[in-house]
Design an enzyme around this catalytic site. Structure first.
Site, mmCIF file in Angstrom:
data_model
loop_
_atom_site.group_PDB
_atom_site.id
_atom_site.type_symbol
_atom_site.label_atom_id
_atom_site.label_comp_id
_atom_site.label_asym_id
_atom_site.label_seq_id
_atom_site.Cartn_x
_atom_site.Cartn_y
_atom_site.Cartn_z
ATOM 1 N N TYR A 72 0.835 -1.216 0.000
ATOM 2 C CA TYR A 72 0.000 0.000 0.000
ATOM 3 C C TYR A 72 0.863 1.258 0.000
ATOM 4 O O TYR A 72 0.578 2.226 -0.709
ATOM 5 C CB TYR A 72 -0.926 -0.002 1.226
ATOM 6 C CG TYR A 72 -1.975 1.082 1.167
ATOM 7 C CD1 TYR A 72 -3.228 0.830 0.596
ATOM 8 C CD2 TYR A 72 -1.715 2.359 1.652
ATOM 9 C CE1 TYR A 72 -4.187 1.822 0.519
ATOM 10 C CE2 TYR A 72 -2.671 3.363 1.580
ATOM 11 C CZ TYR A 72 -3.912 3.087 1.018
ATOM 12 O OH TYR A 72 -4.859 4.074 0.936
ATOM 13 N N PHE A 124 -6.260 20.255 -24.352
ATOM 14 C CA PHE A 124 -7.072 19.186 -24.935
ATOM 15 C C PHE A 124 -8.408 19.132 -24.200
ATOM 16 O O PHE A 124 -8.621 19.847 -23.227
ATOM 17 C CB PHE A 124 -6.343 17.832 -24.903
ATOM 18 C CG PHE A 124 -7.023 16.829 -25.815
ATOM 19 C CD1 PHE A 124 -7.224 17.127 -27.154
ATOM 20 C CD2 PHE A 124 -7.506 15.619 -25.335
ATOM 21 C CE1 PHE A 124 -7.892 16.234 -27.994
ATOM 22 C CE2 PHE A 124 -8.163 14.718 -26.177
ATOM 23 C CZ PHE A 124 -8.352 15.033 -27.501
ATOM 24 N N ASP A 125 -9.306 18.286 -24.659
ATOM 25 C CA ASP A 125 -10.691 18.356 -24.167
ATOM 26 C C ASP A 125 -10.822 18.203 -22.654
ATOM 27 O O ASP A 125 -11.460 19.015 -21.986
ATOM 28 C CB ASP A 125 -11.613 17.376 -24.930
ATOM 29 C CG ASP A 125 -11.128 15.934 -24.975
ATOM 30 O OD1 ASP A 125 -10.130 15.598 -24.294
ATOM 31 O OD2 ASP A 125 -11.753 15.124 -25.693
ATOM 32 N N ASP A 214 1.858 20.015 -20.298
ATOM 33 C CA ASP A 214 1.004 18.843 -20.470
ATOM 34 C C ASP A 214 1.784 17.974 -21.442
ATOM 35 O O ASP A 214 1.832 18.248 -22.646
ATOM 36 C CB ASP A 214 -0.359 19.250 -21.027
ATOM 37 C CG ASP A 214 -1.219 18.031 -21.354
ATOM 38 O OD1 ASP A 214 -0.688 16.914 -21.360
ATOM 39 O OD2 ASP A 214 -2.415 18.210 -21.627
ATOM 40 N N ALA A 216 1.887 14.679 -22.492
ATOM 41 C CA ALA A 216 1.456 13.342 -22.936
ATOM 42 C C ALA A 216 2.296 12.831 -24.106
ATOM 43 O O ALA A 216 2.654 11.672 -24.167
ATOM 44 C CB ALA A 216 -0.021 13.387 -23.323
ATOM 45 N N LYS A 257 -0.038 7.653 -23.459
ATOM 46 C CA LYS A 257 0.415 8.031 -24.797
ATOM 47 C C LYS A 257 1.888 7.635 -24.953
ATOM 48 O O LYS A 257 2.214 6.464 -24.881
ATOM 49 C CB LYS A 257 0.186 9.533 -25.012
ATOM 50 C CG LYS A 257 -1.259 9.868 -25.383
ATOM 51 C CD LYS A 257 -2.140 9.984 -24.207
ATOM 52 C CE LYS A 257 -3.500 10.523 -24.533
ATOM 53 N NZ LYS A 257 -4.331 10.645 -23.321
ATOM 54 N N HIS A 452 -19.097 15.572 -26.421
ATOM 55 C CA HIS A 452 -18.830 14.565 -27.455
ATOM 56 C C HIS A 452 -18.734 13.150 -26.904
ATOM 57 O O HIS A 452 -19.037 12.185 -27.604
ATOM 58 C CB HIS A 452 -17.571 14.925 -28.252
ATOM 59 C CG HIS A 452 -16.359 15.194 -27.411
ATOM 60 N ND1 HIS A 452 -16.374 16.064 -26.354
ATOM 61 C CD2 HIS A 452 -15.091 14.704 -27.466
ATOM 62 C CE1 HIS A 452 -15.168 16.108 -25.799
ATOM 63 N NE2 HIS A 452 -14.372 15.283 -26.447
HETATM 64 N N1 F0G Z 1 -3.599 15.973 -22.263
HETATM 65 C C1 F0G Z 1 -3.579 15.665 -23.562
HETATM 66 C C2 F0G Z 1 -2.767 16.493 -24.507
HETATM 67 C C3 F0G Z 1 -4.316 14.575 -24.028
HETATM 68 O O1 F0G Z 1 -4.290 14.284 -25.316
HETATM 69 C C4 F0G Z 1 -5.064 13.809 -23.104
HETATM 70 C C5 F0G Z 1 -5.842 12.664 -23.532
HETATM 71 C C6 F0G Z 1 -5.050 14.160 -21.753
HETATM 72 C C7 F0G Z 1 -4.286 15.245 -21.377
HETATM 73 C C8 F0G Z 1 -5.804 13.389 -20.716
HETATM 74 O O2 F0G Z 1 -5.210 12.169 -20.467
HETATM 75 O O3 F0G Z 1 -6.829 10.423 -21.211
HETATM 76 O O4 F0G Z 1 -4.966 9.858 -19.682
HETATM 77 O O5 F0G Z 1 -6.870 11.180 -18.877
HETATM 78 N N2 F0G Z 1 -6.085 12.422 -24.720
HETATM 79 C C9 F0G Z 1 -6.672 11.247 -25.272
HETATM 80 C C10 F0G Z 1 -6.852 11.411 -26.732
HETATM 81 C C11 F0G Z 1 -7.786 10.636 -24.554
HETATM 82 O O6 F0G Z 1 -7.594 10.634 -27.347
HETATM 83 O O7 F0G Z 1 -6.209 12.288 -27.327
HETATM 84 P P1 F0G Z 1 -6.023 10.832 -20.036
#
Ligand code: F0G
Length: 462
Positions: A72, A124-125, A214, A216, A257, A452
């Protein structure tokens, strides 16, 4: 057209995929209310919905999974991950989280107050939705070139420094930190130059603000820098990645990613003070601070993935594969964002369907038609995903870009799959004039920024 490089790996285990018949596809679309997120994966032949968590693990990662320490608190797995982050990214403090948006929740939820503004190239979204959830407003500071799909420029993800300075002067104390997304997913997977990161970092210091990335797709970004930024041509990708990270106070990372795991996220930080300020939220929402919502074995697979993502042969293949798909589409006349980004092809759906008004979601019509044609699943990233409302009048504000994205999972699809995808899209392009319908929402979730994912749609003739 340049052929993609041959895959620098071979198959050890396979996953059977199946092309459903035309009638099956029609039924699947109806049952999914015409939303790609609601399709069953088994009804999809080539899945380009996302490159997130969908890649193949290496045999070294599978082996590492067996080493997982499920204690843990203070598990060995945590310390192996910490060492890997220190070696690859240079940060001393790490917070594991179950995925990227959980890392965002920890950072944004802890440091952002209602009424704040967050300058960012483009969020991103989910990042954007988290800012809204904290009652803050993202301020897009990306260069104007990001909104010109056909313009060939090497770093269309860059921050426009004049826009950033303007935001810093206008919003002053209401700015908790600056963010930069590498690569810029919402703008076509476009990279940010090392020089731009250094300039943003200098401006952040001048105004006494922190800079978070950010990150990813940080490894793809590093490869683009190596290819396109003359001063970095002789540096290794790993050294470039470190140099990118050196510009920032920390980063949120969706490890699904570039770091090549099926699930996982990270907040990485330089200062103990920042680290301590984020910990309470980790305990509240994720789990104890040394596992953050993940199993010990996940931490081990991630520790290995962070090292594998800077394998230059792998990345050269990956980017050449995406580029080959882009070239095949360009040859077929399909309007795509150029240059081709790192993880995906983005089709300019506004130009593909000039006869479908943006408010009727042309990017999502395109996702339906490409699925209908060849059981290929991508995602619309246009008005349905990024529509804004005027805070005063409540009027809808359309996003500048109406894009359809085909994201390529890592180490998963072959070059011949790319040929199938291109043919499918070109077939739709050839019959584009006969596609004369729009979509209306029959269900819309009550939370801004996530429409979406959960929407139900219905086609109607135009
Ligand atoms: N930041 C970026 C630039 C992303 O593309 C994503 C996720 C996230 C943060 C959030 O990360 O999914 O691990 O919670 N993008 C995916 C996509 C889902 O399809 O581009 P997560």
């Amino acid at each position: 057209m340049q052929r993609a490089l041959p895959e620098p790996f071979r198959f050890k285990s396979i996953e059977r995929i199946h092309l459903p018949g035309r009638e099956e596809r029609e039924q699947a679309l109806r049952e999914a209310h015409y939303n790609m997120f609601a399709l069953k994966a088994r009804d999809v032949y080539i899945d380009l919905l996302t490159d997130s968590g969908t890649g193949a693990l290496s045999k070294e990662q599978w082996a590492a999974l067996m080493l997982g320490d499920e204690s843990y608190a203070g598990a060995d797995s945590f310390f192996r991950l910490k060492d890997s982050v220190k070696e690859m990214l240079g940060f001393d403090y790490i917070i594991p989280a179950h995925q990227g948006r959980a890392a965002e929740n920890i950072l944004i939820g802890s440091l952002v107050k209602p009424g704040d503004f967050i300058p960012i190239n483009m969020p991103f979204d989910t990042t954007r939705a988290h800012m809204f959830n904290a009652q803050a407003t993202p301020v897009n500071c990306v260069v104007d070139a990001a909104f010109q799909p056909e313009l060939e420029q090497p770093f269309k993800g860059n921050v426009d420094l004049a826009k950033l300075e303007d935001a810093l002067k206008t919003h002053g104390d209401r700015i908790p930190f600056i963010m930069v997304t590498v690569t810029n997913n919402s703008g076509g997977g476009q990279p940010v130059s090392l020089q731009n990161l250094r300039d943003v970092s200098a401006m952040a210091r001048k105004y006494g603000k922190k800079l978070f990335l950010d990150a990813a797709r940080m490894a793809e970004n590093a490869f683009f820098i190596k290819e396109r930024e003359a001063e970095c041509a002789n540096m290794s990708m790993a050294a470039i990645l470190k140099a990118m990270m050196d510009t920032a106070d920390g980063a949120t990372i969706s490890c699904k990613k570039d770091p090549m795991v099926n699930i996982g996220g990270l907040v990485v930080l330089r200062s103990e003070e920042d680290y301590m300020s984020l910990l309470p939220r980790v305990v509240l929402f994720e789990g104890f601070i040394t596992y953050g919502g993940l199993a010990g074995r996940d931490l081990d697979a991630l520790a290995v993935g962070l090292r594998e993502m800077v394998d230059e042969e792998y990345m050269a293949h990956r980017l050449s594969q995406v580029r080959m798909l882009g070239d095949m589409l360009i040859e077929g006349g399909v309007p795509i964002i150029r240059p081709v980004g790192g993880h995906a092809i983005f089709i300019d759906a506004g130009q593909f369907f000039p006869h479908i008004p943006q408010k009727y979601f042309p990017a999502d019509v395109l996702s339906i038609e490409i699925y209908r044609e060849g059981a290929v699943r991508g995602v619309g990233l246009g008005a349905l995903a990024f529509e804004d409302k005027d805070p005063v009048t409540g009027e809808k504000i359309m996003p500048k870009l109406e894009l359809y994205r085909m994201a390529i999972a890592r180490r998963t699809y072959s070059n011949s799959h790319m040929e199938y995808i291109a043919q499918t899209v070109v077939n739709v392009y050839k019959r584009r004039d006969s596609i004369r319908y729009g979509l209306k929402l029959t269900y819309e979730p009550p939370v801004p920024g996530i429409t979406h994912f959960l929407a139900r749609l219905e086609p109607f003739a135009l």
